[in-house]
Design a protein around this motif. Structure first.
Motif, PDB file in Angstrom:
ATOM      1  N   ALA A  22       0.817  -1.220   0.000  1.00  0.00           N
ATOM      2  CA  ALA A  22       0.000   0.000   0.000  1.00  0.00           C
ATOM      3  C   ALA A  22       0.846   1.264   0.000  1.00  0.00           C
ATOM      4  N   ILE A  23       1.913   1.289   0.759  1.00  0.00           N
ATOM      5  CA  ILE A  23       2.723   2.503   0.868  1.00  0.00           C
ATOM      6  C   ILE A  23       3.352   2.892  -0.471  1.00  0.00           C
ATOM      7  N   PRO A  24       4.043   1.995  -1.172  1.00  0.00           N
ATOM      8  CA  PRO A  24       4.595   2.428  -2.459  1.00  0.00           C
ATOM      9  C   PRO A  24       3.520   2.742  -3.499  1.00  0.00           C
ATOM     10  N   LEU A  25       2.395   2.025  -3.452  1.00  0.00           N
ATOM     11  CA  LEU A  25       1.318   2.315  -4.401  1.00  0.00           C
ATOM     12  C   LEU A  25       0.776   3.722  -4.176  1.00  0.00           C
ATOM     13  N   ALA A  37      -5.339   8.957  -4.419  1.00  0.00           N
ATOM     14  CA  ALA A  37      -4.196   8.124  -4.036  1.00  0.00           C
ATOM     15  C   ALA A  37      -4.455   7.366  -2.745  1.00  0.00           C
ATOM     16  N   TRP A  38      -5.334   7.872  -1.910  1.00  0.00           N
ATOM     17  CA  TRP A  38      -5.652   7.206  -0.644  1.00  0.00           C
ATOM     18  C   TRP A  38      -6.271   5.823  -0.861  1.00  0.00           C
ATOM     19  N   LEU A  39      -6.777   5.544  -2.063  1.00  0.00           N
ATOM     20  CA  LEU A  39      -7.349   4.222  -2.349  1.00  0.00           C
ATOM     21  C   LEU A  39      -6.303   3.112  -2.289  1.00  0.00           C
ATOM     22  N   ASN A  46      -7.448  -0.440  -4.126  1.00  0.00           N
ATOM     23  CA  ASN A  46      -6.072  -0.395  -4.622  1.00  0.00           C
ATOM     24  C   ASN A  46      -5.958  -1.045  -5.997  1.00  0.00           C
ATOM     25  N   SER A  47      -6.737  -2.059  -6.265  1.00  0.00           N
ATOM     26  CA  SER A  47      -6.728  -2.671  -7.599  1.00  0.00           C
ATOM     27  C   SER A  47      -7.313  -1.709  -8.621  1.00  0.00           C
ATOM     28  N   TRP A  48      -8.386  -1.033  -8.251  1.00  0.00           N
ATOM     29  CA  TRP A  48      -8.986  -0.039  -9.133  1.00  0.00           C
ATOM     30  C   TRP A  48      -7.993   1.092  -9.412  1.00  0.00           C
ATOM     31  N   ASP A  57      -9.257   0.069 -18.300  1.00  0.00           N
ATOM     32  CA  ASP A  57     -10.644   0.271 -17.888  1.00  0.00           C
ATOM     33  C   ASP A  57     -10.930  -0.489 -16.596  1.00  0.00           C
ATOM     34  N   SER A  58     -11.902   0.019 -15.854  1.00  0.00           N
ATOM     35  CA  SER A  58     -12.224  -0.555 -14.545  1.00  0.00           C
ATOM     36  C   SER A  58     -12.828  -1.954 -14.611  1.00  0.00           C
ATOM     37  N   TYR A  59     -13.393  -2.337 -15.742  1.00  0.00           N
ATOM     38  CA  TYR A  59     -14.003  -3.669 -15.816  1.00  0.00           C
ATOM     39  C   TYR A  59     -12.971  -4.789 -15.723  1.00  0.00           C
ATOM     40  N   TRP A  60     -11.677  -4.461 -15.833  1.00  0.00           N
ATOM     41  CA  TRP A  60     -10.634  -5.471 -15.657  1.00  0.00           C
ATOM     42  C   TRP A  60     -10.572  -5.957 -14.214  1.00  0.00           C
ATOM     43  N   LEU A  61     -11.243  -5.276 -13.288  1.00  0.00           N
ATOM     44  CA  LEU A  61     -11.333  -5.764 -11.910  1.00  0.00           C
ATOM     45  C   LEU A  61     -11.923  -7.178 -11.871  1.00  0.00           C
TER      46      LEU A  61
END
Length: 112
Positions: A22-25, A37-39, A46-48, A57-61
């Protein structure tokens, strides 16, 4: 008593692994100009966020929920993130190498 110690140790390891990612992301998202960025600290968020940084695109989730497919998609996403950070795309593939997978986000976040 031993069960409690074991479960506490497992929880500590899980929280440590979460923080190691999470920290480097968070810093990658800041460098990429992402407003949310807080996500990086939210489990599905974090995946989104990673998909947004990579320009996907978000549908890759949905693909990230499929076993084995998620490893391939995540490697491709890290390749996209590497390109966003002006690094060679092959550095994203290092995410698949045991041990180096933890170093890739840190390198992308803090390398000049």
């Amino acid at each position: 008593m031993l069960e409690s110690l074991t479960s506490d140790l497992a929880l500590g390891i899980l929280l440590g692994m979460w923080a190691l990612n999470a920290i480097p992301l968070y810093f990658i998202a800041k460098r990429a100009g992402e407003e949310n960025a807080w996500l990086a600290f939210v489990p599905i968020g974090n995946s989104w966020l990673m998909l947004n940084i990579a320009g996907w695109d978000s549908y890759w989730l949905l693909a990230l929920l499929i076993p084995w497919v998620s490893w391939i998609v995540m490697a491709l996403v890290w390749m996209g993130i590497a390109e966003t950070m002006d690094k060679p795309a092959w550095t994203g593939l290092l995410w698949l190498v045991p041990g180096l997978g933890l170093a890739v986000p840190w390198w992308l976040a803090f390398a000049p």
